[in-house]
Scaffold this motif. Structure first.
Motif, PDB file in Angstrom:
ATOM      1  N   ASN A  71      -0.104  -5.405  -1.806  1.00 49.94           N
ATOM      2  CA  ASN A  71      -0.266  -6.785  -1.846  1.00 49.94           C
ATOM      3  C   ASN A  71      -1.227  -7.284  -0.914  1.00 49.94           C
ATOM      4  O   ASN A  71      -1.247  -6.744   0.182  1.00 49.94           O
ATOM      5  CB  ASN A  71       1.326  -7.358  -1.771  1.00 49.94           C
ATOM      6  CG  ASN A  71       1.909  -7.373  -3.087  1.00 49.94           C
ATOM      7  OD1 ASN A  71       1.542  -7.049  -4.161  1.00 49.94           O
ATOM      8  ND2 ASN A  71       3.207  -7.186  -3.013  1.00 49.94           N
ATOM      9  N   PRO A  72      -1.695  -8.361  -0.990  1.00 48.12           N
ATOM     10  CA  PRO A  72      -2.613  -9.063  -0.067  1.00 48.12           C
ATOM     11  C   PRO A  72      -1.871  -9.380   1.155  1.00 48.12           C
ATOM     12  O   PRO A  72      -2.592  -9.653   2.441  1.00 48.12           O
ATOM     13  CB  PRO A  72      -3.269 -10.448  -0.813  1.00 48.12           C
ATOM     14  CG  PRO A  72      -3.082 -10.132  -2.074  1.00 48.12           C
ATOM     15  CD  PRO A  72      -1.883  -9.233  -2.477  1.00 48.12           C
ATOM     16  N   ASP A  73      -0.685  -9.493   1.258  1.00 48.56           N
ATOM     17  CA  ASP A  73       0.136  -9.661   2.518  1.00 48.56           C
ATOM     18  C   ASP A  73       0.265  -8.439   3.501  1.00 48.56           C
ATOM     19  O   ASP A  73       0.414  -8.634   4.474  1.00 48.56           O
ATOM     20  CB  ASP A  73       1.689  -9.994   2.276  1.00 48.56           C
ATOM     21  CG  ASP A  73       1.592 -11.287   1.061  1.00 48.56           C
ATOM     22  OD1 ASP A  73       0.679 -12.065   1.024  1.00 48.56           O
ATOM     23  OD2 ASP A  73       2.368 -11.391   0.607  1.00 48.56           O
ATOM     24  N   VAL A  74      -0.108  -7.334   2.843  1.00 49.79           N
ATOM     25  CA  VAL A  74      -0.022  -6.097   3.978  1.00 49.79           C
ATOM     26  C   VAL A  74      -1.116  -6.426   4.897  1.00 49.79           C
ATOM     27  O   VAL A  74      -2.378  -6.456   4.516  1.00 49.79           O
ATOM     28  CB  VAL A  74      -0.202  -4.851   2.785  1.00 49.79           C
ATOM     29  CG1 VAL A  74      -0.232  -3.515   3.683  1.00 49.79           C
ATOM     30  CG2 VAL A  74       0.852  -4.835   1.881  1.00 49.79           C
ATOM     31  N   LYS A  75      -0.919  -6.008   6.037  1.00 48.28           N
ATOM     32  CA  LYS A  75      -1.620  -6.062   7.155  1.00 48.28           C
ATOM     33  C   LYS A  75      -2.304  -4.624   7.453  1.00 48.28           C
ATOM     34  O   LYS A  75      -1.941  -3.643   7.700  1.00 48.28           O
ATOM     35  CB  LYS A  75      -1.260  -6.498   8.329  1.00 48.28           C
ATOM     36  CG  LYS A  75      -0.802  -8.003   8.374  1.00 48.28           C
ATOM     37  CD  LYS A  75       0.168  -8.044   9.722  1.00 48.28           C
ATOM     38  CE  LYS A  75       0.823  -9.254   9.706  1.00 48.28           C
ATOM     39  NZ  LYS A  75       1.969  -9.678   8.932  1.00 48.28           N
ATOM     40  N   ILE A  90       2.195   0.535  -0.961  1.00 45.69           N
ATOM     41  CA  ILE A  90       2.388   0.320   0.282  1.00 45.69           C
ATOM     42  C   ILE A  90       3.367  -1.015   0.320  1.00 45.69           C
ATOM     43  O   ILE A  90       3.031  -1.895  -0.094  1.00 45.69           O
ATOM     44  CB  ILE A  90       0.993  -0.274   1.041  1.00 45.69           C
ATOM     45  CG1 ILE A  90      -0.278   1.004   0.969  1.00 45.69           C
ATOM     46  CG2 ILE A  90       1.247  -0.615   2.466  1.00 45.69           C
ATOM     47  CD1 ILE A  90      -1.156   0.927   1.733  1.00 45.69           C
ATOM     48  N   ASN A  91       4.385  -0.715   1.226  1.00 46.35           N
ATOM     49  CA  ASN A  91       5.341  -1.957   1.470  1.00 46.35           C
ATOM     50  C   ASN A  91       4.684  -3.126   2.222  1.00 46.35           C
ATOM     51  O   ASN A  91       3.932  -3.114   2.980  1.00 46.35           O
ATOM     52  CB  ASN A  91       6.485  -1.338   2.048  1.00 46.35           C
ATOM     53  CG  ASN A  91       7.542  -2.522   2.404  1.00 46.35           C
ATOM     54  OD1 ASN A  91       7.492  -3.374   2.982  1.00 46.35           O
ATOM     55  ND2 ASN A  91       8.666  -2.397   1.411  1.00 46.35           N
ATOM     56  N   ASN A  92       5.235  -4.258   1.608  1.00 45.53           N
ATOM     57  CA  ASN A  92       4.580  -5.321   2.233  1.00 45.53           C
ATOM     58  C   ASN A  92       4.702  -5.499   3.954  1.00 45.53           C
ATOM     59  O   ASN A  92       3.815  -6.440   4.404  1.00 45.53           O
ATOM     60  CB  ASN A  92       5.199  -6.781   1.721  1.00 45.53           C
ATOM     61  CG  ASN A  92       4.841  -7.040   0.482  1.00 45.53           C
ATOM     62  OD1 ASN A  92       3.718  -6.359  -0.052  1.00 45.53           O
ATOM     63  ND2 ASN A  92       5.368  -7.722  -0.360  1.00 45.53           N
ATOM     64  N   GLY A  93       5.825  -4.874   4.547  1.00 47.75           N
ATOM     65  CA  GLY A  93       5.915  -5.021   5.761  1.00 47.75           C
ATOM     66  C   GLY A  93       5.366  -4.135   6.589  1.00 47.75           C
ATOM     67  O   GLY A  93       5.315  -4.158   7.877  1.00 47.75           O
ATOM     68  N   GLY A 105      -1.776   9.025  -4.759  1.00 43.72           N
ATOM     69  CA  GLY A 105      -0.220   9.173  -4.581  1.00 43.72           C
ATOM     70  C   GLY A 105       0.504   8.843  -3.198  1.00 43.72           C
ATOM     71  O   GLY A 105       1.921   9.242  -3.142  1.00 43.72           O
ATOM     72  N   VAL A 106      -0.217   8.498  -2.539  1.00 51.95           N
ATOM     73  CA  VAL A 106       0.476   7.777  -1.103  1.00 51.95           C
ATOM     74  C   VAL A 106       1.636   6.831  -1.188  1.00 51.95           C
ATOM     75  O   VAL A 106       1.349   5.890  -1.772  1.00 51.95           O
ATOM     76  CB  VAL A 106      -0.649   7.459  -0.005  1.00 51.95           C
ATOM     77  CG1 VAL A 106       0.055   6.816   1.348  1.00 51.95           C
ATOM     78  CG2 VAL A 106      -1.605   8.693   0.465  1.00 51.95           C
ATOM     79  N   SER A 107       2.605   6.977  -0.668  1.00 49.86           N
ATOM     80  CA  SER A 107       3.695   5.894  -0.559  1.00 49.86           C
ATOM     81  C   SER A 107       4.062   5.603   0.868  1.00 49.86           C
ATOM     82  O   SER A 107       4.425   6.345   1.408  1.00 49.86           O
ATOM     83  CB  SER A 107       5.095   6.530  -1.195  1.00 49.86           C
ATOM     84  OG  SER A 107       4.580   6.728  -2.593  1.00 49.86           O
ATOM     85  N   ILE A 108       3.939   4.499   1.317  1.00 50.04           N
ATOM     86  CA  ILE A 108       4.340   3.868   2.573  1.00 50.04           C
ATOM     87  C   ILE A 108       5.523   2.701   2.146  1.00 50.04           C
ATOM     88  O   ILE A 108       5.229   1.872   1.956  1.00 50.04           O
ATOM     89  CB  ILE A 108       3.138   3.391   3.345  1.00 50.04           C
ATOM     90  CG1 ILE A 108       2.094   4.274   3.525  1.00 50.04           C
ATOM     91  CG2 ILE A 108       3.635   2.735   4.742  1.00 50.04           C
ATOM     92  CD1 ILE A 108       0.857   3.909   4.026  1.00 50.04           C
ATOM     93  N   MET A 117      15.640   1.226   9.864  1.00 55.64           N
ATOM     94  CA  MET A 117      15.460   0.313   8.822  1.00 55.64           C
ATOM     95  C   MET A 117      14.125  -0.587   9.288  1.00 55.64           C
ATOM     96  O   MET A 117      13.955  -0.896  10.256  1.00 55.64           O
ATOM     97  CB  MET A 117      16.749  -0.679   9.187  1.00 55.64           C
ATOM     98  CG  MET A 117      16.841  -1.815   8.014  1.00 55.64           C
ATOM     99  SD  MET A 117      18.459  -2.637   7.757  1.00 55.64           S
ATOM    100  CE  MET A 117      18.136  -3.790   8.829  1.00 55.64           C
ATOM    101  N   GLY A 118      13.237  -0.578   8.053  1.00 51.91           N
ATOM    102  CA  GLY A 118      11.914  -1.436   8.288  1.00 51.91           C
ATOM    103  C   GLY A 118      11.033  -0.319   7.633  1.00 51.91           C
ATOM    104  O   GLY A 118      11.141   0.510   7.078  1.00 51.91           O
ATOM    105  N   ALA A 119       9.625  -1.117   7.897  1.00 54.90           N
ATOM    106  CA  ALA A 119       8.630  -0.272   7.357  1.00 54.90           C
ATOM    107  C   ALA A 119       7.733  -0.023   8.319  1.00 54.90           C
ATOM    108  O   ALA A 119       8.121  -0.156   9.517  1.00 54.90           O
ATOM    109  CB  ALA A 119       7.654  -1.555   6.805  1.00 54.90           C
TER     110      ALA A 119
END
Length: 185
Positions: A71-75, A90-93, A105-108, A117-119
């Protein structure tokens, strides 16, 4: 935005930006289209509703077609390189530094309970290999190579190679040499 994209373009193609090369790459390479729309959505004026809507629909189409859940929110810092742009999540956090390479296939992702707990926070000049996974509130340092099919759920110091599941950390200076090329400032 445009200076950031020029640096991303250089990392992806290895050539300096020119309008002709950009148009050709935009037509032929979906990773260039995706990163361009990603960067454009990050900086477009919120009041330009129609432009933002058209760009959002195009970005959404690319996300769906190629499985790029970014998402565009990812830094993400300058110099993003998506090597094999399929099925990347990629998680937004999450926060990614400069000169990061993402392979197929990368997953974050985030962890929803416990001490992590968190990203993740990922440093500069990091290579994430094919099907590697980084989960939880962990910090990955600079100059780190995460080998293909590795599962990372612990902090990784700078200048390291991460292998396997559970992750095994091997210290090595210039860990990403030969993997992360065309570095930008």
């Amino acid at each position: 935005m445009f200076e950031t994209f020029k640096k991303d373009y250089y990392r992806m193609t290895g050539t300096k930006f020119s309008l002709f090369r950009f148009l050709f790459s935009y037509i032929t390479e979906h990773r260039v289209r995706f990163v361009y729309t990603y960067r454009k959505l990050q900086c477009i004026n919120k009041r330009r509703y129609l432009s933002r809507l058209v760009l959002f629909i195009h970005h959404r189409h690319l996300k769906t077609k190629y499985g790029l859940e970014i998402n565009p929110d990812v830094k993400i810092g300058v110099g993003l390189q998506i090597a094999h742009p399929y099925n990347i999540t990629i998680n937004n956090g999450a926060v990614l530094g400069k000169n990061v390479n993402l392979a197929k296939g990368v997953s974050i992702g985030q962890e929803n309970r416990g001490g992590r707990m968190g990203a993740p926070i990922i440093g500069n000049q990091v290579y994430l290999g094919i099907n590697s996974t980084v989960v939880g509130k962990v910090k990955i340092g600079d100059d780190v190579l995460v080998a293909p099919n590795s599962f990372v759920n612990c902090d990784v110091p700078s200048h390291s190679i991460v292998i396997g599941n559970p992750c095994r950390i091997i210290h090595r200076d210039n860990a990403t040499e030969g993997y992360v090329g065309f570095l930008v400032d």
